[in-house]
Design an enzyme around this catalytic site. Structure first.
Site, PDB file in Angstrom:
ATOM      1  N   LYS A 148       0.902  -1.143  -0.155  1.00  0.00           N
ATOM      2  CA  LYS A 148       0.146   0.122   0.168  1.00  0.00           C
ATOM      3  C   LYS A 148       0.844   1.282  -0.088  1.00  0.00           C
ATOM      4  O   LYS A 148       2.066   1.165   0.340  1.00  0.00           O
ATOM      5  CB  LYS A 148      -0.902   0.168   1.432  1.00  0.00           C
ATOM      6  CG  LYS A 148      -2.270   0.786   1.265  1.00  0.00           C
ATOM      7  CD  LYS A 148      -3.233   0.107   0.567  1.00  0.00           C
ATOM      8  CE  LYS A 148      -4.423   1.260   0.197  1.00  0.00           C
ATOM      9  NZ  LYS A 148      -5.628   0.315  -0.416  1.00  0.00           N
TER      10      LYS A 148
ATOM     11  N   GLY B 133     -25.344   0.983   2.726  1.00  0.00           N
ATOM     12  CA  GLY B 133     -24.510   1.697   1.478  1.00  0.00           C
ATOM     13  C   GLY B 133     -24.926   1.460   0.246  1.00  0.00           C
ATOM     14  O   GLY B 133     -25.081   0.457  -0.156  1.00  0.00           O
TER      15      GLY B 133
ATOM     16  N   GLY C 167     -23.120   2.607  -2.879  1.00  0.00           N
ATOM     17  CA  GLY C 167     -22.340   3.349  -3.586  1.00  0.00           C
ATOM     18  C   GLY C 167     -21.816   2.180  -4.547  1.00  0.00           C
ATOM     19  O   GLY C 167     -22.541   1.195  -4.713  1.00  0.00           O
ATOM     20  N   ASN C 168     -20.481   2.185  -4.782  1.00  0.00           N
ATOM     21  CA  ASN C 168     -20.086   1.124  -5.878  1.00  0.00           C
ATOM     22  C   ASN C 168     -20.348  -0.473  -5.508  1.00  0.00           C
ATOM     23  O   ASN C 168     -20.958  -1.105  -6.290  1.00  0.00           O
ATOM     24  CB  ASN C 168     -18.583   1.311  -6.082  1.00  0.00           C
ATOM     25  CG  ASN C 168     -18.067   0.544  -7.223  1.00  0.00           C
ATOM     26  OD1 ASN C 168     -17.658  -0.521  -7.003  1.00  0.00           O
ATOM     27  ND2 ASN C 168     -17.952   0.928  -8.511  1.00  0.00           N
ATOM     28  N   VAL C 169     -20.085  -0.767  -4.056  1.00  0.00           N
ATOM     29  CA  VAL C 169     -20.341  -2.004  -3.894  1.00  0.00           C
ATOM     30  C   VAL C 169     -21.676  -2.418  -3.530  1.00  0.00           C
ATOM     31  O   VAL C 169     -22.338  -3.322  -4.078  1.00  0.00           O
ATOM     32  CB  VAL C 169     -19.451  -2.411  -2.459  1.00  0.00           C
ATOM     33  CG1 VAL C 169     -19.739  -3.775  -1.948  1.00  0.00           C
ATOM     34  CG2 VAL C 169     -17.995  -2.044  -2.807  1.00  0.00           C
ATOM     35  N   GLY C 170     -22.338  -1.654  -2.791  1.00  0.00           N
ATOM     36  CA  GLY C 170     -23.809  -1.589  -2.382  1.00  0.00           C
ATOM     37  C   GLY C 170     -24.767  -1.831  -3.527  1.00  0.00           C
ATOM     38  O   GLY C 170     -25.670  -2.855  -3.850  1.00  0.00           O
TER      39      GLY C 170
HETATM   40  P1  NAD Z   1     -18.775   4.447  -2.264  1.00  0.00           P
HETATM   41  O1  NAD Z   1     -18.123   5.555  -1.820  1.00  0.00           O
HETATM   42  O2  NAD Z   1     -18.854   4.102  -3.735  1.00  0.00           O
HETATM   43  O3  NAD Z   1     -19.948   4.332  -1.518  1.00  0.00           O
HETATM   44  C1  NAD Z   1     -20.338   4.299  -0.055  1.00  0.00           C
HETATM   45  C2  NAD Z   1     -21.675   4.451   0.288  1.00  0.00           C
HETATM   46  O4  NAD Z   1     -21.811   4.246   1.714  1.00  0.00           O
HETATM   47  C3  NAD Z   1     -22.515   5.765  -0.301  1.00  0.00           C
HETATM   48  O5  NAD Z   1     -23.716   5.122  -0.777  1.00  0.00           O
HETATM   49  C4  NAD Z   1     -22.574   6.413   1.027  1.00  0.00           C
HETATM   50  O6  NAD Z   1     -23.709   7.387   0.922  1.00  0.00           O
HETATM   51  C5  NAD Z   1     -22.674   5.307   2.172  1.00  0.00           C
HETATM   52  N1  NAD Z   1     -22.462   5.770   3.558  1.00  0.00           N
HETATM   53  C6  NAD Z   1     -21.466   6.725   3.869  1.00  0.00           C
HETATM   54  N2  NAD Z   1     -21.880   6.656   5.250  1.00  0.00           N
HETATM   55  C7  NAD Z   1     -22.760   5.762   5.436  1.00  0.00           C
HETATM   56  C8  NAD Z   1     -23.414   5.370   6.913  1.00  0.00           C
HETATM   57  N3  NAD Z   1     -23.126   5.967   7.998  1.00  0.00           N
HETATM   58  N4  NAD Z   1     -24.582   4.405   6.622  1.00  0.00           N
HETATM   59  C9  NAD Z   1     -24.914   3.884   5.455  1.00  0.00           C
HETATM   60  N5  NAD Z   1     -24.314   4.298   4.330  1.00  0.00           N
HETATM   61  C10 NAD Z   1     -23.255   5.328   4.212  1.00  0.00           C
HETATM   62  O7  NAD Z   1     -17.653   3.442  -1.750  1.00  0.00           O
HETATM   63  P2  NAD Z   1     -17.314   1.807  -2.158  1.00  0.00           P
HETATM   64  O8  NAD Z   1     -16.498   1.783  -3.155  1.00  0.00           O
HETATM   65  O9  NAD Z   1     -18.924   1.027  -2.320  1.00  0.00           O
HETATM   66  O10 NAD Z   1     -16.813   1.209  -0.819  1.00  0.00           O
HETATM   67  C11 NAD Z   1     -17.614   0.787   0.190  1.00  0.00           C
HETATM   68  C12 NAD Z   1     -17.032   0.160   1.109  1.00  0.00           C
HETATM   69  O11 NAD Z   1     -16.425  -1.253   0.435  1.00  0.00           O
HETATM   70  C13 NAD Z   1     -15.784   0.462   1.717  1.00  0.00           C
HETATM   71  O12 NAD Z   1     -15.469  -0.238   3.134  1.00  0.00           O
HETATM   72  C14 NAD Z   1     -14.576  -0.015   0.972  1.00  0.00           C
HETATM   73  O13 NAD Z   1     -13.182   0.015   1.716  1.00  0.00           O
HETATM   74  C15 NAD Z   1     -14.981  -1.244   0.743  1.00  0.00           C
HETATM   75  N6  NAD Z   1     -14.323  -1.800  -0.547  1.00  0.00           N
HETATM   76  C16 NAD Z   1     -14.867  -1.395  -1.817  1.00  0.00           C
HETATM   77  C17 NAD Z   1     -14.123  -1.929  -2.973  1.00  0.00           C
HETATM   78  C18 NAD Z   1     -14.550  -1.448  -4.425  1.00  0.00           C
HETATM   79  O14 NAD Z   1     -14.055  -1.965  -5.181  1.00  0.00           O
HETATM   80  N7  NAD Z   1     -15.158  -0.416  -4.539  1.00  0.00           N
HETATM   81  C19 NAD Z   1     -13.530  -3.124  -2.688  1.00  0.00           C
HETATM   82  C20 NAD Z   1     -13.088  -3.563  -1.395  1.00  0.00           C
HETATM   83  C21 NAD Z   1     -13.645  -3.060  -0.505  1.00  0.00           C
END
Ligand code: NAD
Length: 357
Positions: free
Chosen positions: A71, A176, A178-181
């Site tokens: 990292k 959540g 975002g991308n994952v949810g």
């Molecule tokens: P993102 O920024 O695209 O989405 C995050 C979402 O979480 C948004 O909808 C935001 O409104 C919501 N959020 C923020 N605070 C919140 C709360 N208190 N309660 C509920 N929802 C809340 O992020 P992402 O890329 O989807 O990543 C989400 C998680 O997954 C993080 O922990 C990240 O480290 C992990 N992750 C992501 C990836 C990836 O490829 N994107 C890979 C491995 C792990």
């Protein structure tokens, strides 16, 4: 901080011309070059970079990839620089990685570092393989395809099978959007599962009659929050009290504290987000009969996609490999759980063994 895995190297980098200061941690390279993104924040510390690098060592090993863990961080606040200044710093960072990347370390996007920044890193470094997460025209596989959410859902399928549950008959909640949810919702509802609650930073939307994926996506895109959809609105944290078969975590760290475990009514929790629980709370959940699939097993889809990009593979190969690896690893982990060992402990053992042996 050293143990039998690493870190092998912690390097401080500096470029006097642009003022770029950074930290690179190469935790372990036994399985291959250390893989892990670069974040840009004013408060990046050596300890943080090391902890994230270790998490990558375990994630890559668990995913069965020929990558170690690493990292890095650039210590800067992008809000305080013009776009040109930020670019100059990122190019300098790429140049500073010349002797490391891609032989020992391969970087990727993280906080404040996305596709465009990867282009600049290649510009400074000169080797297209020094990072993944690049723009499509440079051979990149876009994150927007949802590889992590897709992987999380594959892990969920295995968990449901383990519990003898039929995906088309389950109810689920997603923390959540975002991308994952978002992709977790898409891929699970496509199989007939019913979404009954979804949250974002503005609150929680609950609807026992079911929440339609296309409709809620349109609401999120137009209104900026899922809480404007049809249903009852509550606080984000109330997701822990939702009555549903499955919870997919996809937002914040430390969502479920030790004290929160007694509230959970889910049969299965799949960790799409990183570190939503402590090991202690996972052990408590196991005692209560809640099956937890840990983050570094369930959310490895993104790094598997990076591996496919690294070896010049196609998007079709990416989907296939994410499914194959996540299904196999989740099954391997579940086969090892017992009264004494919760899923995370089993997965840690598998990952450590692969690195050390
Ligand atoms: P993102 O920024 O695209 O989405 C995050 C979402 O979480 C948004 O909808 C935001 O409104 C919501 N959020 C923020 N605070 C919140 C709360 N208190 N309660 C509920 N929802 C809340 O992020 P992402 O890329 O989807 O990543 C989400 C998680 O997954 C993080 O922990 C990240 O480290 C992990 N992750 C992501 C990836 C990836 O490829 N994107 C890979 C491995 C792990």
């Amino acid at each position: 901080m050293n143990d039998d895995i690493g870190p092998e190297k912690v390097i401080k980098i500096y470029d006097p011309k642009t003022g770029m200061k950074g930290i690179v941690c190469i935790d372990n390279t036994k399985l291959g070059p250390a893989k892990g993104g670069c974040r840009m924040r004013p408060d990046v510390t050596e300890d943080e970079v090391f902890r994230l690098a270790r998490a990558m060592s375990l994630k890559c090993s668990m995913a069965g990839l020929p990558f170690g863990g690493g990292k890095s961080g650039i210590i800067a606040d992008p809000k305080k620089f013009s776009a040109e200044e930020k670019k100059a710093m990122v190019v300098a960072y790429g140049k500073a990685l010349k002797n490391l990347a891609p032989a020992e370390y391969i970087t990727a996007p993280d906080i404040n570092m996305a596709e465009e920044e990867m282009k600049w890193i290649v510009e400074g470094n000169g080797d297209n393989n020094c990072c993944t997460g690049k723009p499509k025209e440079m051979g990149g596989i876009p994150h927007e395809l949802g590889s992590t959410g897709f992987g999380v859902v594959q892990s969920c399928f295995v968990g449901l099978e383990h519990l003898g549950m039929d995906v088309s008959k389950i109810t689920f909640a997603v923390e959540g959007f975002g991308n994952v949810g978002e992709f977790a919702v898409k891929f699970l509802t496509e199989k007939g599962a019913k979404l009954v609650a979804v949250s974002d930073s503005r609150g929680l939307l609950v609807n026992p009659d079911g929440i339609d994926f296309e409709k809620i996506k349109a609401v999120k895109d137009s209104e900026g929050t899922v809480t404007k959809g049809d249903g009852e609105v509550k606080e984000s944290k109330d997701i822990l009290d939702v009555k549903a078969d499955v919870l997919i975590t996809a937002a914040i760290k430390d969502l479920i504290s030790d004290d929160d475990v007694s509230r959970l009514q889910f049969k299965l929790v799949v960790q799409g987000s990183n570190i939503p629980m402590t090991l202690e709370s996972e052990k408590k959940a196991a005692e209560k009969g809640v099956l937890i699939i840990p983050d570094f097993v369930a959310n490895a889809g993104g790094v598997i996609s990076s591996y496919v990009e690294f070896k010049g593979g196609s998007v079709e190969e990416m989907w296939k490999l994410v499914e194959e690896k996540i299904v196999a690893n989740t099954k391997e982990m579940l086969a090892g759980i017992s009264g004494e060992k919760c899923p995370r402990e089993v997965a840690m053992e598998i990952a450590r063994k692969r690195i050390l042996e």
